[in-house]
Motif scaffolding. Structure first.
Motif, mmCIF file in Angstrom:
data_model
loop_
_atom_site.group_PDB
_atom_site.id
_atom_site.type_symbol
_atom_site.label_atom_id
_atom_site.label_comp_id
_atom_site.label_asym_id
_atom_site.label_seq_id
_atom_site.Cartn_x
_atom_site.Cartn_y
_atom_site.Cartn_z
ATOM 1 N N HIS A 1 -6.103 0.764 -2.917
ATOM 2 C CA HIS A 1 -5.468 -0.185 -2.005
ATOM 3 C C HIS A 1 -6.421 -0.529 -0.879
ATOM 4 N N GLY A 2 -6.070 -1.494 -0.097
ATOM 5 C CA GLY A 2 -6.942 -2.060 0.916
ATOM 6 C C GLY A 2 -7.300 -1.156 2.077
ATOM 7 N N ASP A 3 -6.544 -0.107 2.329
ATOM 8 C CA ASP A 3 -6.851 0.785 3.447
ATOM 9 C C ASP A 3 -7.843 1.880 3.076
ATOM 10 N N LYS B 1 0.832 -1.204 0.000
ATOM 11 C CA LYS B 1 0.000 0.000 0.000
ATOM 12 C C LYS B 1 0.866 1.253 0.000
ATOM 13 N N ALA C 1 -6.509 -5.329 -3.816
ATOM 14 C CA ALA C 1 -7.541 -4.298 -3.934
ATOM 15 C C ALA C 1 -8.144 -4.245 -5.329
ATOM 16 N N ARG D 1 -12.653 4.335 -2.845
ATOM 17 C CA ARG D 1 -12.432 3.363 -3.929
ATOM 18 C C ARG D 1 -13.321 3.677 -5.128
#
Length: 73
Positions: free
Chosen positions: A34-36, A13, A63, A42
Motif C-alpha cells: 500500500h501507499g504508506d 490501506k 500501490a 515494498r
C-alpha cells in the motif's frame, strides 16, 4: 483453494493491513502492498510474493500499478 497464488485488491490501506493480518492468522501466507509503505518494505513484500513465500498479495490499486507477476491463479 489450496494452490491459490494471486492478488486481492482493497479500497483502503487500512483494509489491506486488516485483511493481510486476517489471512496470516488463519495460516494463509500473505504480504501487503500500500501507499504508506517505504520502498524497502515494498521491495521486500514483492520479493516474498514473487518467490512464492507469500501465496497472496493484498494491495491497494494505486500501490500495485505496474506490477509484473507471472503465473497467478
Amino acid at each position: 483453494a489450496q494452490d491459490f497464488y494471486g492478488l486481492i485488491f482493497c479500497q483502503t490501506k487500512a483494509l489491506v493491513v486488516d485483511l493481510t493480518s486476517f489471512l496470516n492468522n488463519r495460516g494463509i501466507s500473505a504480504s501487503c502492498l500500500h501507499g504508506d509503505m517505504d520502498q524497502t518494505a515494498r521491495e521486500r513484500a514483492l520479493k516474498a510474493y514473487r518467490n512464492r513465500h507469500s501465496r497472496v498479495l493484498v494491495c491497494t490499486d494505486v500501490a500495485s500499478r505496474g506490477l509484473d507477476v507471472k503465473d497467478i491463479t
